[in-house]
Design an enzyme around this catalytic site. Sequence first.
Site, PDB file in Angstrom:
ATOM      1  N   GLY A  15       0.532  -1.727  -0.137  1.00 17.42           N
ATOM      2  CA  GLY A  15      -0.136   0.025   0.259  1.00 17.42           C
ATOM      3  C   GLY A  15       0.761   1.710   0.429  1.00 17.42           C
ATOM      4  N   HIS A 131      10.681  25.744  10.817  1.00 20.64           N
ATOM      5  CA  HIS A 131      12.122  26.024  10.031  1.00 20.64           C
ATOM      6  C   HIS A 131      13.361  25.264  10.511  1.00 20.64           C
ATOM      7  CE1 HIS A 131      13.139  27.805  13.642  1.00 20.64           C
ATOM      8  NE2 HIS A 131      11.560  28.225  14.076  1.00 20.64           N
TER       9      HIS A 131
END
Length: 221
Positions: A15, A131
Site C-alpha cells: 500500500g 524551520h
Amino acid sequence: MVTKNKQYLLYGGSGHAKVIAECIEANHQLVGGVFDDNPDSKGLKNLPFLGEYKIKNHNHPLIVAIGDNKIRKMIVEEVKNLFGSICHPSSCISPTVKIGEGTVVFHNVILQVDCVVGSHVILNSGASIDHECSLGDFVHISPKATLCGNVKVGEGTQIGAGATILPGIRVGNWATIGAGAVIIRDVPDFAIVVGNPGRIIRYYEPANNKFWPFGESIRTK
C-alpha cells in the site's frame, strides 16, 4: 525533486507503494514498473509487474517503496541503481529545503525554510516540519506528526503519527517515537518513547551488522 522525462521504477508492491505511485502520477510522470521479491506478489493494479529485482543499473530512477526503515536501508545498500525522489504537488516546500535521493514527500506535507532532509526518507501525509530541521537518512515521519523548529532526527528513526517534537530537540539514531507522543527533551539512540510528556520505556539492542543497526530484542530502561 521530479526527474523529468523519465519513468520511475518502484521496489515493493505494498500500500505504501500505491501512495508513491499516486505521487508520481500527480506530477504527470509515469511508473514504468514494480519490482517485488515476494513470490506471491502480483504487483500493483494497472502497473507493469517486473518480478524479482535483478541487481543491475536500470536506466530509470528507482524508489524503494518499503515503509520499514531497516528493510529500506538493507535494500538500498544492495541495489545498484539511480535513485529518484518525488514530492506530491500538494506539499508546501520552501525553495531553501534540501532533499536527498530516494526520499518521498506525500500529500499536504509542510517543509519550512532551511530544512535538510536526508536520503530515502518518508515524509508521510500531513506531516509538518518547521524551520531548520534536519532529518537523517532512512527516517520516517508518520502522518500528522509535527516537528517544531530546529529539531534534529537521527538515521532510521520513526516518528509516530500525530507526535509532536518541541523546538531544538535532538532525537538519536534508530529511535522510535510513539503515536501521539510529545517530546520535551532529547532522545538517545535506540530509545522507544511514548506518552505526553514522552518517556523512554525501553531500548532496542544495538547490533554490529552491515544491514541491521539493531536486533529485534529490546532491553528495559
